[in-house]
Write a protein that holds these residues in place. Sequence first.
Motif, PDB file in Angstrom:
ATOM      1  N   GLU A 220      86.574  49.324 -24.583  1.00  0.00           N
ATOM      2  CA  GLU A 220      87.460  49.029 -25.717  1.00  0.00           C
ATOM      3  C   GLU A 220      87.993  47.600 -25.655  1.00  0.00           C
ATOM      4  OE1 GLU A 220      91.659  50.665 -27.677  1.00  0.00           O
ATOM      5  OE2 GLU A 220      90.894  51.503 -25.794  1.00  0.00           O
ATOM      6  N   VAL A 221      88.424  47.183 -24.472  1.00  0.00           N
ATOM      7  CA  VAL A 221      88.966  45.832 -24.322  1.00  0.00           C
ATOM      8  C   VAL A 221      87.854  44.797 -24.336  1.00  0.00           C
ATOM      9  CG1 VAL A 221      90.220  44.277 -22.778  1.00  0.00           C
ATOM     10  CG2 VAL A 221      91.021  46.621 -23.113  1.00  0.00           C
ATOM     11  N   GLN A 222      86.722  45.097 -23.691  1.00  0.00           N
ATOM     12  CA  GLN A 222      85.635  44.128 -23.640  1.00  0.00           C
ATOM     13  C   GLN A 222      85.044  43.830 -25.017  1.00  0.00           C
ATOM     14  OE1 GLN A 222      84.472  42.173 -20.933  1.00  0.00           O
ATOM     15  NE2 GLN A 222      86.482  42.900 -20.256  1.00  0.00           N
ATOM     16  N   GLU A 223      85.221  44.745 -25.951  1.00  0.00           N
ATOM     17  CA  GLU A 223      84.762  44.489 -27.320  1.00  0.00           C
ATOM     18  C   GLU A 223      85.549  43.367 -27.994  1.00  0.00           C
ATOM     19  OE1 GLU A 223      84.924  48.109 -29.495  1.00  0.00           O
ATOM     20  OE2 GLU A 223      83.160  48.985 -28.501  1.00  0.00           O
ATOM     21  N   LYS A 224      86.720  43.043 -27.444  1.00  0.00           N
ATOM     22  CA  LYS A 224      87.570  42.006 -28.044  1.00  0.00           C
ATOM     23  C   LYS A 224      87.134  40.593 -27.658  1.00  0.00           C
ATOM     24  CE  LYS A 224      91.744  44.893 -27.965  1.00  0.00           C
ATOM     25  NZ  LYS A 224      93.137  44.980 -27.421  1.00  0.00           N
ATOM     26  N   LYS A 225      86.319  40.461 -26.620  1.00  0.00           N
ATOM     27  CA  LYS A 225      85.950  39.112 -26.172  1.00  0.00           C
ATOM     28  C   LYS A 225      85.012  38.475 -27.195  1.00  0.00           C
ATOM     29  CE  LYS A 225      82.008  40.152 -23.141  1.00  0.00           C
ATOM     30  NZ  LYS A 225      81.494  40.091 -21.760  1.00  0.00           N
ATOM     31  N   TYR A 226      85.086  37.158 -27.283  1.00  0.00           N
ATOM     32  CA  TYR A 226      84.276  36.450 -28.269  1.00  0.00           C
ATOM     33  C   TYR A 226      84.158  34.986 -27.875  1.00  0.00           C
ATOM     34  CZ  TYR A 226      88.724  34.651 -30.106  1.00  0.00           C
ATOM     35  OH  TYR A 226      89.944  34.046 -30.235  1.00  0.00           O
ATOM     36  N   ALA A 227      83.267  34.279 -28.542  1.00  0.00           N
ATOM     37  CA  ALA A 227      83.103  32.843 -28.337  1.00  0.00           C
ATOM     38  C   ALA A 227      83.003  32.176 -29.702  1.00  0.00           C
ATOM     39  CB  ALA A 227      81.858  32.557 -27.500  1.00  0.00           C
ATOM     40  N   PHE A 228      83.376  30.900 -29.750  1.00  0.00           N
ATOM     41  CA  PHE A 228      83.315  30.189 -31.028  1.00  0.00           C
ATOM     42  C   PHE A 228      83.007  28.712 -30.813  1.00  0.00           C
ATOM     43  CE2 PHE A 228      87.702  30.006 -29.594  1.00  0.00           C
ATOM     44  CZ  PHE A 228      88.135  28.716 -29.908  1.00  0.00           C
ATOM     45  N   LYS A 229      82.463  28.090 -31.851  1.00  0.00           N
ATOM     46  CA  LYS A 229      82.142  26.672 -31.820  1.00  0.00           C
ATOM     47  C   LYS A 229      83.388  25.836 -32.127  1.00  0.00           C
ATOM     48  CE  LYS A 229      77.428  27.426 -33.539  1.00  0.00           C
ATOM     49  NZ  LYS A 229      76.485  27.128 -34.644  1.00  0.00           N
ATOM     50  N   CYS A 230      83.486  24.666 -31.482  1.00  0.00           N
ATOM     51  CA  CYS A 230      84.614  23.771 -31.726  1.00  0.00           C
ATOM     52  C   CYS A 230      84.249  22.374 -31.253  1.00  0.00           C
ATOM     53  CB  CYS A 230      85.873  24.270 -31.009  1.00  0.00           C
ATOM     54  SG  CYS A 230      85.633  24.517 -29.243  1.00  0.00           S
ATOM     55  N   HIS A 231      85.138  21.418 -31.523  1.00  0.00           N
ATOM     56  CA  HIS A 231      84.911  20.024 -31.140  1.00  0.00           C
ATOM     57  C   HIS A 231      83.519  19.564 -31.582  1.00  0.00           C
ATOM     58  CE1 HIS A 231      88.707  19.743 -29.023  1.00  0.00           C
ATOM     59  NE2 HIS A 231      88.472  20.984 -28.616  1.00  0.00           N
ATOM     60  N   ARG A 232      83.274  19.821 -32.861  1.00  0.00           N
ATOM     61  CA  ARG A 232      82.021  19.439 -33.499  1.00  0.00           C
ATOM     62  C   ARG A 232      82.336  18.754 -34.826  1.00  0.00           C
ATOM     63  NH1 ARG A 232      77.499  23.630 -32.228  1.00  0.00           N
ATOM     64  NH2 ARG A 232      78.118  24.348 -30.161  1.00  0.00           N
ATOM     65  N   GLN A 233      81.408  17.940 -35.278  1.00  0.00           N
ATOM     66  CA  GLN A 233      81.616  17.228 -36.534  1.00  0.00           C
ATOM     67  C   GLN A 233      80.269  16.869 -37.136  1.00  0.00           C
ATOM     68  OE1 GLN A 233      83.995  13.704 -36.049  1.00  0.00           O
ATOM     69  NE2 GLN A 233      84.099  13.278 -38.235  1.00  0.00           N
ATOM     70  N   THR A 234      80.180  16.934 -38.463  1.00  0.00           N
ATOM     71  CA  THR A 234      78.981  16.497 -39.164  1.00  0.00           C
ATOM     72  C   THR A 234      79.214  15.104 -39.712  1.00  0.00           C
ATOM     73  OG1 THR A 234      78.429  18.778 -39.771  1.00  0.00           O
ATOM     74  CG2 THR A 234      77.357  17.027 -41.015  1.00  0.00           C
ATOM     75  N   VAL A 235      78.405  14.148 -39.252  1.00  0.00           N
ATOM     76  CA  VAL A 235      78.525  12.758 -39.676  1.00  0.00           C
ATOM     77  C   VAL A 235      77.208  12.332 -40.308  1.00  0.00           C
ATOM     78  CG1 VAL A 235      78.978  10.384 -38.939  1.00  0.00           C
ATOM     79  CG2 VAL A 235      80.129  12.285 -37.783  1.00  0.00           C
ATOM     80  N   ASP A 236      77.271  11.956 -41.593  1.00  0.00           N
ATOM     81  CA  ASP A 236      76.074  11.535 -42.330  1.00  0.00           C
ATOM     82  C   ASP A 236      74.966  12.573 -42.234  1.00  0.00           C
ATOM     83  OD1 ASP A 236      77.339   9.131 -43.003  1.00  0.00           O
ATOM     84  OD2 ASP A 236      76.606   8.137 -41.181  1.00  0.00           O
TER      85      ASP A 236
END
Length: 336
Positions: A220-236
């Motif tokens: 139940e608790v392990q279902e809460k873990k997740y990952a996400f993208k960050c510190h990214r940017q689209t330039v041109d």
Amino acid sequence: MADKANDHQTRELDGPPFDTISSLRFSPSNSSGLLAASWDTTLYYYDTRSNERRSKFDHRAAVLDCCFSVDGKHAFSGGLDTSVRDFDLETEQVRHLGQHSSAVSRTSFASSLNALISGSWDRTLRFWDPRSSNAQIASYSLPERVYNMDISGNTLVVGMASRLFHIYDVRKMEGGPVQERESSLKFLTRAVACMPDGQGFATGSVEGRIAVEYFDTSAEVQEKKYAFKCHRQTVDGEDHVWPVNCIAFHPTYNTFASAGSDGTVSIWDHKSKKRLRQYPKFNQAISAIAWSHDGRQLAIGESYNWDEGRDGASKAPPPRLLVRDVGDEVKPKGVA
């Protein structure tokens, strides 16, 4: 003065390190006492309110990490010279506690044991009693080099090479790790921080991702873990990805700050999975951050982090040490 890229809530400290800032730690007893470890072979001690550099202590090589004793009267540090040092901040006396056989990459203080813990590239964790003339209490072997480490209460999280993690109860080290995990991120872990509420931890990696993990192994608790993208940017039209260099949880609200080589610092509410704030972009990479114990200040180390190798170093501006006074942006939504 901070440059115009930052607002009036951010101020610059005088007398910063002159090479990359590897670690920042605020005192647990004094909201204006700040340690800064640097590749310039020096550990610095600042008063952030008076903007005064109070002391500096020399190593023989780059200082990789530092921490305070539970009463805030002593500073501990380690680095490439393999030595573990104890600095009395009142008398400025220096004591050599002992030695690893390779670089000391991380230090943490276990308040419940009144013990210093050092992690090293020699694949050991060592425990030290600074009050004793025979300072080393114990040494524990690990399967890989220690890259990251943090502690919350009696729970110690150790991040190693090969994306390995060990989780320990520091009161029961002889039994080995309570848990052994492999990082849920695919690439090298560069940051780890434990939640103040003791529920879990967050990790950041070189590919611009953060993972939120929980200690409770129930499904139940392990279902809460997740990952996400960050510190990214689209330039041109091109995607740019920067390493997440550091993560620090707010001591009161359990939100966290992340900082990266893109020169940005963001505040996240991991429960709602939302970013609460991104501060104005800094001049270069953010290599270290730390919260004051009352949660009202965020220290920010702005310095070249070698992401572009030697060529980038020749063009990099000098390091800056900044302190930001924070407000309601660090609170989860709905918290008074």
